[in-house]
Motif scaffolding. Sequence first.
Motif, PDB file in Angstrom:
ATOM      1  N   GLY A   1      -5.239   1.070  -9.684  1.00 41.78           N
ATOM      2  CA  GLY A   1      -5.446   1.295  -8.255  1.00 41.78           C
ATOM      3  C   GLY A   1      -5.179   2.734  -7.872  1.00 41.78           C
ATOM      4  N   LEU A   2      -4.101   3.316  -8.413  1.00 41.39           N
ATOM      5  CA  LEU A   2      -3.757   4.706  -8.121  1.00 41.39           C
ATOM      6  C   LEU A   2      -4.795   5.652  -8.713  1.00 41.39           C
ATOM      7  CD1 LEU A   2      -1.777   6.708  -6.886  1.00 41.39           C
ATOM      8  CD2 LEU A   2      -0.401   6.563  -8.981  1.00 41.39           C
ATOM      9  N   GLN A   3      -5.278   5.333  -9.896  1.00 33.29           N
ATOM     10  CA  GLN A   3      -6.331   6.155 -10.520  1.00 33.29           C
ATOM     11  C   GLN A   3      -7.584   6.187  -9.644  1.00 33.29           C
ATOM     12  OE1 GLN A   3      -6.626   4.215 -14.296  1.00 33.29           O
ATOM     13  NE2 GLN A   3      -4.954   5.394 -15.227  1.00 33.29           N
ATOM     14  N   ASN A   4      -7.924   5.038  -9.058  1.00 36.68           N
ATOM     15  CA  ASN A   4      -9.077   4.988  -8.159  1.00 36.68           C
ATOM     16  C   ASN A   4      -8.794   5.776  -6.887  1.00 36.68           C
ATOM     17  OD1 ASN A   4     -10.544   3.372  -9.900  1.00 36.68           O
ATOM     18  ND2 ASN A   4      -9.933   1.449  -8.919  1.00 36.68           N
ATOM     19  N   ALA A   5      -7.563   5.674  -6.378  1.00 36.85           N
ATOM     20  CA  ALA A   5      -7.206   6.330  -5.117  1.00 36.85           C
ATOM     21  C   ALA A   5      -7.261   7.848  -5.219  1.00 36.85           C
ATOM     22  CB  ALA A   5      -5.812   5.888  -4.675  1.00 36.85           C
ATOM     23  N   VAL A   6      -6.802   8.418  -6.339  1.00 32.17           N
ATOM     24  CA  VAL A   6      -6.791   9.884  -6.454  1.00 32.17           C
ATOM     25  C   VAL A   6      -8.210  10.451  -6.554  1.00 32.17           C
ATOM     26  CG1 VAL A   6      -4.491   9.992  -7.498  1.00 32.17           C
ATOM     27  CG2 VAL A   6      -6.515   9.831  -8.989  1.00 32.17           C
ATOM     28  N   ALA A   7      -9.168   9.576  -6.858  1.00 30.98           N
ATOM     29  CA  ALA A   7     -10.559  10.030  -6.948  1.00 30.98           C
ATOM     30  C   ALA A   7     -11.313   9.850  -5.630  1.00 30.98           C
ATOM     31  CB  ALA A   7     -11.285   9.264  -8.059  1.00 30.98           C
ATOM     32  N   MET A   8     -10.610   9.339  -4.618  1.00 27.29           N
ATOM     33  CA  MET A   8     -11.230   9.081  -3.314  1.00 27.29           C
ATOM     34  C   MET A   8     -10.644   9.997  -2.254  1.00 27.29           C
ATOM     35  SD  MET A   8     -10.955   4.916  -3.680  1.00 27.29           S
ATOM     36  CE  MET A   8     -11.636   4.463  -2.093  1.00 27.29           C
ATOM     37  N   THR A   9     -11.303  10.075  -1.098  1.00 30.65           N
ATOM     38  CA  THR A   9     -10.733  10.805   0.036  1.00 30.65           C
ATOM     39  C   THR A   9      -9.722   9.904   0.721  1.00 30.65           C
ATOM     40  OG1 THR A   9     -12.357   9.990   1.635  1.00 30.65           O
ATOM     41  CG2 THR A   9     -12.947  11.986   0.383  1.00 30.65           C
ATOM     42  N   PRO A  10      -8.772  10.473   1.452  1.00 22.55           N
ATOM     43  CA  PRO A  10      -7.810   9.638   2.177  1.00 22.55           C
ATOM     44  C   PRO A  10      -8.490   8.618   3.086  1.00 22.55           C
ATOM     45  CG  PRO A  10      -7.045  11.901   2.148  1.00 22.55           C
ATOM     46  CD  PRO A  10      -8.419  11.918   1.554  1.00 22.55           C
TER      47      PRO A  10
ATOM     48  N   VAL B   1       8.082  -4.153   1.496  1.00 21.05           N
ATOM     49  CA  VAL B   1       7.887  -4.095   0.047  1.00 21.05           C
ATOM     50  C   VAL B   1       6.600  -4.798  -0.377  1.00 21.05           C
ATOM     51  CG1 VAL B   1       8.789  -4.904  -2.186  1.00 21.05           C
ATOM     52  CG2 VAL B   1      10.349  -3.919  -0.494  1.00 21.05           C
ATOM     53  N   ILE B   2       6.410  -6.030   0.078  1.00 21.16           N
ATOM     54  CA  ILE B   2       5.256  -6.819  -0.370  1.00 21.16           C
ATOM     55  C   ILE B   2       3.954  -6.237   0.152  1.00 21.16           C
ATOM     56  CG2 ILE B   2       4.225  -9.127  -0.440  1.00 21.16           C
ATOM     57  CD1 ILE B   2       6.843  -8.778  -2.038  1.00 21.16           C
ATOM     58  N   SER B   3       3.963  -5.656   1.349  1.00 20.78           N
ATOM     59  CA  SER B   3       2.758  -5.001   1.876  1.00 20.78           C
ATOM     60  C   SER B   3       2.326  -3.885   0.936  1.00 20.78           C
ATOM     61  CB  SER B   3       3.027  -4.418   3.269  1.00 20.78           C
ATOM     62  OG  SER B   3       3.549  -5.386   4.142  1.00 20.78           O
ATOM     63  N   LEU B   4       3.274  -3.025   0.553  1.00 22.59           N
ATOM     64  CA  LEU B   4       2.969  -1.886  -0.316  1.00 22.59           C
ATOM     65  C   LEU B   4       2.637  -2.337  -1.744  1.00 22.59           C
ATOM     66  CD1 LEU B   4       5.762   0.431   1.058  1.00 22.59           C
ATOM     67  CD2 LEU B   4       3.313   0.945   1.169  1.00 22.59           C
ATOM     68  N   ALA B   5       3.331  -3.365  -2.218  1.00 21.76           N
ATOM     69  CA  ALA B   5       3.085  -3.860  -3.572  1.00 21.76           C
ATOM     70  C   ALA B   5       1.745  -4.585  -3.686  1.00 21.76           C
ATOM     71  CB  ALA B   5       4.215  -4.789  -4.008  1.00 21.76           C
ATOM     72  N   SER B   6       1.156  -4.960  -2.556  1.00 16.38           N
ATOM     73  CA  SER B   6      -0.145  -5.640  -2.561  1.00 16.38           C
ATOM     74  C   SER B   6      -1.307  -4.648  -2.604  1.00 16.38           C
ATOM     75  CB  SER B   6      -0.281  -6.526  -1.310  1.00 16.38           C
ATOM     76  OG  SER B   6       0.706  -7.538  -1.297  1.00 16.38           O
ATOM     77  N   VAL B   7      -1.024  -3.378  -2.315  1.00 14.67           N
ATOM     78  CA  VAL B   7      -2.085  -2.369  -2.250  1.00 14.67           C
ATOM     79  C   VAL B   7      -2.729  -2.063  -3.603  1.00 14.67           C
ATOM     80  CG1 VAL B   7      -2.532   0.070  -1.730  1.00 14.67           C
ATOM     81  CG2 VAL B   7      -1.244  -1.343  -0.108  1.00 14.67           C
ATOM     82  N   PRO B   8      -1.959  -1.938  -4.709  1.00 17.37           N
ATOM     83  CA  PRO B   8      -2.599  -1.601  -5.987  1.00 17.37           C
ATOM     84  C   PRO B   8      -3.719  -2.537  -6.410  1.00 17.37           C
ATOM     85  CG  PRO B   8      -0.247  -1.230  -6.146  1.00 17.37           C
ATOM     86  CD  PRO B   8      -0.482  -1.895  -4.826  1.00 17.37           C
ATOM     87  N   VAL B   9      -3.546  -3.839  -6.217  1.00 12.85           N
ATOM     88  CA  VAL B   9      -4.600  -4.772  -6.616  1.00 12.85           C
ATOM     89  C   VAL B   9      -5.841  -4.617  -5.732  1.00 12.85           C
ATOM     90  CG1 VAL B   9      -3.869  -6.757  -5.202  1.00 12.85           C
ATOM     91  CG2 VAL B   9      -5.084  -7.151  -7.342  1.00 12.85           C
ATOM     92  N   ILE B  10      -5.637  -4.241  -4.469  1.00 11.27           N
ATOM     93  CA  ILE B  10      -6.764  -3.997  -3.567  1.00 11.27           C
ATOM     94  C   ILE B  10      -7.543  -2.775  -4.023  1.00 11.27           C
ATOM     95  CG2 ILE B  10      -7.386  -3.312  -1.199  1.00 11.27           C
ATOM     96  CD1 ILE B  10      -4.923  -4.964  -0.264  1.00 11.27           C
TER      97      ILE B  10
END
Length: 518
Positions: A129-138, A309-318
Motif C-alpha cells: 500500500g505504501l509503495q503504491n502511495a509514494v507513486a501517487m499524488t497526495p 489505530v484501526i482507522s490507520l491500520a485499515s488504510v494499507p489494504v485499501i
Amino acid sequence: MIPRIYIPGDSGALALGAEKVAKAVRAELAERGIEAKIVRNGSRGAYFLEPMVEVATANGRVAYGPVKPSDVKSLFDCGFLTGGHHKRWLGAPDKIPFLARQTRLTFARCGVTDPLSLDHYKAHGGLKGLQNAVAMTPAEVVKQVTESGLRGRGGAGFPTGIKWKTVLDTSADRKYIVCNADEGDSGTFADRMIMEGDPFVLIEGMAIAGIATGATKGFIYIRSEYPHAVAVMQKAVEIARKAGVLGVNVLGSANSFDMEVRVGAGAYVCGEETALLDSLEGKRGQVRAKPPLPAHKGLFGKPTVINNVISLASVPVIMDKGAAFYKDFGMGRSRGTIPIQIAGNVKYPGLCEAAFGMTLGEIVDDIGGGTATGRPVKAVQVGGPLGAYFPRALFDTPFDYEAFAAKDGLIGHAGIVVFDDSADMLKQARFAMEFCAIESCGKCTPCRIGSTRGVEVLDRLSQNVEPEKQIALVTDLCNTMKFGSLCALGGFTPYPVMSALNHFPDDFRPTPVAEAAE
C-alpha cells in the motif's frame, strides 16, 4: 528444516499464561536436545483458546490450545512438532470455527507473522500500500481512501477521507498525523492487539496518511496501561526507520515522514481528540471548544489528522487492493470490515473481524456462544462504558452505524460486553454516572456536576425514595448532559443510563423493604 513454534507474546495471551508455556517449551527442547525456533507472535484473537501454540509443519500450521505448562511434555511425546494429535489439538488455525467465519483484512497478519520482523511483514503483503502511495499524488491517495468508504473506527464514524482532504487543503509550514491509541473503553482490545501483533501495519498506515496530507511528523499516543504495546511499537518504529520506511526519503521517494511514540497518563477523557492534543503538548488533558477543528488548528496549532489505530491500520489494504475492493464489504454507509471485540459474561471471548451487517444476535449467540454461565443473556452493552444496553428484543439490529443510531445506540470502538439475567441494570446505570464523574476533565458543568448529581439520584432510587420523582429527575438530567456537554464523555453517558431505564424498567423500581420482608 528447523521447526518453528509460535507462542503468542501479546498482553492477552501473557495474562493467560503464555510466558510460562514458552518457558516450559524451551526447557523441553533443551532436555530433548531439539533445535527449534520459537516465534512470539501476536494472538489471533480467540482468547478462549489462549495460550494457543502453533507449529509450522510440512502441511501448514497446526494449533494446540489452550495449552498449560503441564501439557508441554505430553505434547512433545505426541509429536506435536509434526502436527501429532493430542487432547489440545485444534488443527489448522484458520479452520477453527471462531476464526473460519471471519473476514480478515486489517488483522490478516495478526497471529500469523513475527510482529517485529519487517521481512515477515513484507512476505505477507506488507508495504504494498505504501509503495503504491509514494507513486501517487497526495490528492490521488486521499481520493482512494475517500472512495473506499472508510470511517473512523474509534467511535465517531466520521469519513476518514474527508478529514484527510481538509488537512491536505489547509496551508501550513508543518502538519501532523496523530494516532489515538488511548483505548480506554471497557471490553475493547483491538488497538492493543494490532500494536502488539502487527505494528508495521499501523506504521505503514500513518506513513500513507502523511504522504496524503503533506504531514511530515507523526505521534502514536498510547495509554500507560499498555506497556507491552508501547515497547513493541517503539521497537517497530526503530526497525522501520533503519529500513527506510520512515525518514527523509520514505521507501526511497521524495516524501519525508517520521514518527514517535508518546505515553499518556491514563485519563479516559484523553481519548477525546482535543484533550489528547492538550496532553501531547504537555498540558492537562482537557477538551477544547470547537471551532477551530484539529484539521485546521490541531497539535501545536498546526493542521492535524487524528485517527484511531484501526482507522490507520485499515488504510494499507485499501491502498494495496483498491477502494472498490474494500468498499465491496459492508452495508449502507458502513463499508469494509470492523474488528468486533466480544467480552464480559460470554462463552467465547475474543476479537472477530467481519464485514458490517451481521446482526447483534449472530455476534452474541453464534460467534460468542451465549453466556459463560449458561444463563440467558439479559443485556449487551455495545460501544464501551458510554454505550447503550441492548436487550434481546433488539438482537436483530445489524452491526451498522446508522442502524445502531436508529435504536438510540452507538457502535463506538465495537466493544461488546455481555451480561446474563443476574445483572442489576440500576447498578449498571449508576456505574455509568460514577464513571463519568471520575473521568470528567471538569471543563463543562453538565458533565462535571451532572454526573455527580446522577449518582446521587440513582442512589435515592435504589433506596426507593420517591422512585417516580427520581426517574423523572434522572431523565431530565440525562437530557441536559446529552445536549449540553462539551464532548462525548458527558454527552454519551445518558446512553447507558436511559437505555437501561427504558429497556429494563423493572430494575429501576426496587421492591420496598417492607414488602420484601413480607
